[in-house]
Design an enzyme around this catalytic site. Structure first.
Site, PDB file in Angstrom:
ATOM      1  N   GLY A 159      18.776 -54.731 -15.287  1.00 47.61           N
ATOM      2  CA  GLY A 159      18.089 -55.691 -16.136  1.00 47.61           C
ATOM      3  C   GLY A 159      18.935 -56.893 -16.479  1.00 47.61           C
ATOM      4  N   CYS A 160      18.526 -57.579 -17.544  1.00 47.71           N
ATOM      5  CA  CYS A 160      19.083 -58.894 -17.860  1.00 47.71           C
ATOM      6  C   CYS A 160      20.555 -58.875 -18.255  1.00 47.71           C
ATOM      7  CB  CYS A 160      18.272 -59.535 -18.988  1.00 47.71           C
ATOM      8  SG  CYS A 160      16.570 -59.951 -18.542  1.00 47.71           S
ATOM      9  N   TYR A 161      21.084 -57.726 -18.638  1.00 44.71           N
ATOM     10  CA  TYR A 161      22.475 -57.683 -19.101  1.00 44.71           C
ATOM     11  C   TYR A 161      23.467 -57.392 -17.973  1.00 44.71           C
ATOM     12  CZ  TYR A 161      21.899 -52.568 -18.960  1.00 44.71           C
ATOM     13  OH  TYR A 161      21.661 -51.276 -18.560  1.00 44.71           O
ATOM     14  N   PHE A 368      21.238 -59.034 -23.221  1.00 43.41           N
ATOM     15  CA  PHE A 368      20.417 -57.934 -23.721  1.00 43.41           C
ATOM     16  C   PHE A 368      19.514 -57.423 -22.604  1.00 43.41           C
ATOM     17  CE2 PHE A 368      20.733 -61.605 -26.575  1.00 43.41           C
ATOM     18  CZ  PHE A 368      21.624 -61.106 -27.514  1.00 43.41           C
TER      19      PHE A 368
END
Length: 383
Positions: A159-161, A368
């Site tokens: 994901g985004c992190y 996050f």
């Protein structure tokens, strides 16, 4: 031994999406409820995004020719968004992502005057928007002419992190082997998974996500004279005690499906200070500033993943940051949208290129993602 992030480079595909034009396309799709149409209007208008980039040339206003074949994602003649299967989407990912991986990786090496492709000892690639094997780590090594024995790692579907643990892994590799030169490359083609829907989470995702690539070299070798870099001081990872179901990324029959509830900004607002505590704990002045609510005064620059405008608003308010400290994050959101894991590398590059960043300035970076996971890092500007 100082380990630095050098040669930060970014790349985007050529097709530009104008936010209000994309909004109108999504709002005009058949089968939408009145509520969905209102959510589309609101989500796109309050996103603080002006432009995004996509690997899908079909989403431009250029008419297709007979040689292009039938449309797959968007029929310009009817204005209708189509619904290709996951296989069709992933095949485009394998082709288009490879080109961006190689472009960004080459740019990062070229940006480091003292490093040649033959010097790279490790490759770490990052993505959550597609899969294929041999994977992007292999393609980078092949197309950039890296040593046949280069060690390769891929961090997928985090994901985004995910760029943050990639940088942390690279730092650890350099600490274990001071001669290591680690090429880190993140590529996300989020727009491959956009679709028309009445689901609020899907609508919000369609208003935010975009395509892009970020790369850099992590090494204990000193930067070339005059070269700007970040010293990687430390990393921390924390998960919040709630929110596991509020941000998720699953594989569906028609692409990957995003869960992004409207509770995420509130969760970040509640737990961000606690997530920073272990990062700042090793330095007494920073720990005291965080406890006193003056973290913005103790750390000059903040590379916050712009998951959305409301997330940046919450971070700014909770940490009492100055408006100027989030200019890089807001600029990346405005010009590029949310490119998942690649986005924080765009923000770091924005800071490093800024006249406001002086040698010795401290930088706090945060991203996050699903879990809800908060990844953070402390860096120092060098050069």
């Amino acid at each position: 031994m100082a380990v630095t992030l050098q040669g930060l480079a970014t790349a985007v595909p050529p097709t530009v999406l104008i936010q209000n034009e994309v909004r109108d396309v999504f709002a005009a799709q058949p089968g939408l409820s009145r509520l969905a149409q209102r959510i589309i209007q609101t989500s796109f208008d309050v996103s603080a995004i002006e432009t995004r980039y996509t690997t899908l040339s079909e989403l431009s206003n250029t008419p297709r020719t007979a040689e292009d074949g039938p449309p797959v994602f968007f029929d310009l003649a009817t204005g209708e968004l189509l619904l290709p299967g996951t296989k069709a989407r992933n095949e485009i990912y394998a082709e288009q992502a490879t080109a961006l991986y190689v472009e960004a990786g080459r740019a990062a090496i070229d940006a480091c005057p003292a490093i040649d492709p033959a010097d790279v000892t490790h490759v770490v690639t990052v993505s959550c928007t597609g899969f294929y094997a041999p994977g992007p780590d292999f393609m980078i090594a092949r197309d950039l002419g890296l040593d046949p024995g280069v060690q390769r790692y891929h961090l997928g579907f985090m994901g985004c992190y995910a760029a943050m643990p990639a940088l942390r892994l690279a730092k650890q590799l350099c600490e274990a082997d001071p001669a290591a030169v680690v090429l880190v490359v993140s590529v996300e083609l989020c727009t491959l998974h956009l679709r028309s829907s009445n689901d609020p989470d899907t609508i919000v995702a369609s208003s935010l996500f975009a395509d892009g690539a970020g790369a850099g070299i992590v090494t204990a070798r000193p930067p070339a004279p005059g070269e700007r870099a970040f010293v990687l001081d430390g990393f921390e990872s924390r998960t919040t005690p709630v929110g596991e179901g509020d941000m998720a990324w699953k594989i569906g029959d028609h692409g990957f499906e995003m869960v992004l509830s409207n509770s995420v900004p509130a969760l970040i607002d509640e737990y961000i200070t606690g997530a920073l505590e272990p990062l700042f704990a090793a330095e007494a002045p920073l720990a005291a500033a965080l406890e006193a609510g003056t973290a913005g005064e103790a750390v000059a620059h903040w590379a916050i993943h712009p998951g959305g405008r409301s997330i940046l608003d919450k971070v700014e308010s909770r940490l009492a940051l100055g408006e100027s400290q989030l200019v890089p994050s807001r600029a990346v959101l405005r010009d590029f949208g949310n490119m998942s894991s690649a986005t924080v590398l765009f923000v770091l590059r924005e800071i490093l290129r800024s006249d406001a960043a002086a040698s010795g300035d401290r930088v706090a970076a945060m991203a996050f993602g699903p879990g809800l996971t908060v990844e953070s890092a402390l860096m120092t500007v060098s050069g």
